[in-house]
Design a protein around this motif. Structure first.
Motif, short mmCIF file in Angstrom:
data_model
loop_
_atom_site.label_atom_id
_atom_site.label_comp_id
_atom_site.label_asym_id
_atom_site.label_seq_id
_atom_site.Cartn_x
_atom_site.Cartn_y
_atom_site.Cartn_z
N UNK A 6 0.83 -1.20 0.00
CA UNK A 6 0.00 0.00 0.00
C UNK A 6 0.87 1.25 0.00
N UNK A 7 1.94 1.24 0.79
CA UNK A 7 2.85 2.39 0.83
C UNK A 7 3.50 2.61 -0.54
N UNK A 8 3.95 1.52 -1.14
CA UNK A 8 4.62 1.64 -2.44
C UNK A 8 3.66 2.16 -3.50
N UNK A 17 1.86 6.73 -6.78
CA UNK A 17 0.77 7.63 -7.21
C UNK A 17 1.15 9.10 -7.02
N UNK A 18 1.81 9.41 -5.90
CA UNK A 18 2.14 10.79 -5.58
C UNK A 18 3.33 11.34 -6.35
N UNK A 39 -2.89 -1.13 -2.95
CA UNK A 39 -2.96 -1.67 -4.31
C UNK A 39 -4.33 -2.31 -4.57
N UNK A 40 -4.50 -2.78 -5.77
CA UNK A 40 -5.73 -3.47 -6.17
C UNK A 40 -5.34 -4.80 -6.81
N UNK A 62 -4.15 -1.69 2.70
CA UNK A 62 -4.60 -0.91 1.54
C UNK A 62 -4.82 0.53 1.95
N UNK A 63 -4.42 1.45 1.08
CA UNK A 63 -4.73 2.86 1.25
C UNK A 63 -5.79 3.21 0.22
#
Length: 247
Positions: free
Chosen positions: A68-70, A75-76, A224-225, A237-238
């Protein structure tokens, strides 16, 4: 029956909260909560809560952070430093910073140690982790978010380019306020900062609220998905809001 949702952001040892009734947007409030349970058990009993705290702690970290962090850092892009890579569960529960660094290096590949900024949020991480393990009935209501990931999506998937602290803080805060208004939050709620809550924490709680709304409406994006799960079954998950078109 009212469908209340909420957003939470850490604030000086407590939680800045924002609540909204999806069926009657004129019903909303902002408040400072001593802990997450106080919000979950509040009269509104929000069905979905977006919270800016890591949820889901793998026993071993591969690749420099949780998946999730990666995904959030990817994304950012240039603003990726706002996402602290979380170390393994053993490090989060270590008794002090030196022990946390040692535990993290032992259970990560490549080995890494948490920054002191990351370590400083471990108390909140442990509190939420313990709550979700002791009260499994609330797990479906509580979801990890990251305010800068949310604002990035509300800005059309573009970097904001303005900080919320420092010399250009006023411009950065005004931009975030405008993005929240464009996302459909009531102006009265955006302005209704609770006593004792700094402006940036209030806006971050509102960003978490936008994500909670999109989760409830089924249009939020998991990073992630598909999400991963830790050894206790907690999701790693974020959640991000649906991407808004550039203004």
């Amino acid at each position: 029956m009212a469908r209340w949702i909420a957003g939470l952001d850490g604030c000086r040892g407590a939680w800045a909260g924002a609540l909204l009734d999806l069926d009657d947007p004129d019903r909303h409030r902002s408040a400072l909560f001593p802990d997450v349970a106080a919000l979950l058990d509040a009269p509104e009993r929000p069905c979905i809560v977006g919270i800016d705290v890591p949820i889901g702690l793998p026993d071993r970290i591969i690749g420099g952070g949780r998946a999730a962090d990666r995904a959030a850092r990817a994304r950012l892009g240039p603003a990726r430093a706002s996402v602290f890579p979380m170390p393994p569960r053993s490090a989060v529960y270590a008794p002090d910073y030196e022990a946390a660094k040692a535990a993290s290096r032992e259970a990560s590949d490549p080995p890494f140690a948490p920054s002191i900024q990351g370590y400083n949020i471990f108390r909140a991480v442990r509190a939420v982790d313990t709550l979700l393990r002791e009260r499994p009935e609330v797990r479906a209501r509580v979801h990890e978010v990251h305010p800068e990931v949310a604002f990035h999506a509300l800005n059309g998937g573009r970097p904001l380019g303005l900080p919320k602290k420092g010399r250009r803080a006023r411009e950065g805060l005004d931009l975030r306020r405008a993005l929240l208004a464009a996302a459909g939050l009531p102006g009265a709620l955006i302005a209704a900062r609770a006593k004792g809550v700094p402006e940036d924490d209030h806006l971050d709680a509102l960003a978490a609220l936008v994500v909670a709304r999109d989760i409830r409406l089924g249009c939020a994006v998991p990073l992630p998905d598909p999400p991963e799960r830790d050894a206790f079954g907690l999701p790693v998950v974020i959640w991000a809001p649906a991407l808004r078109a550039p203004s």
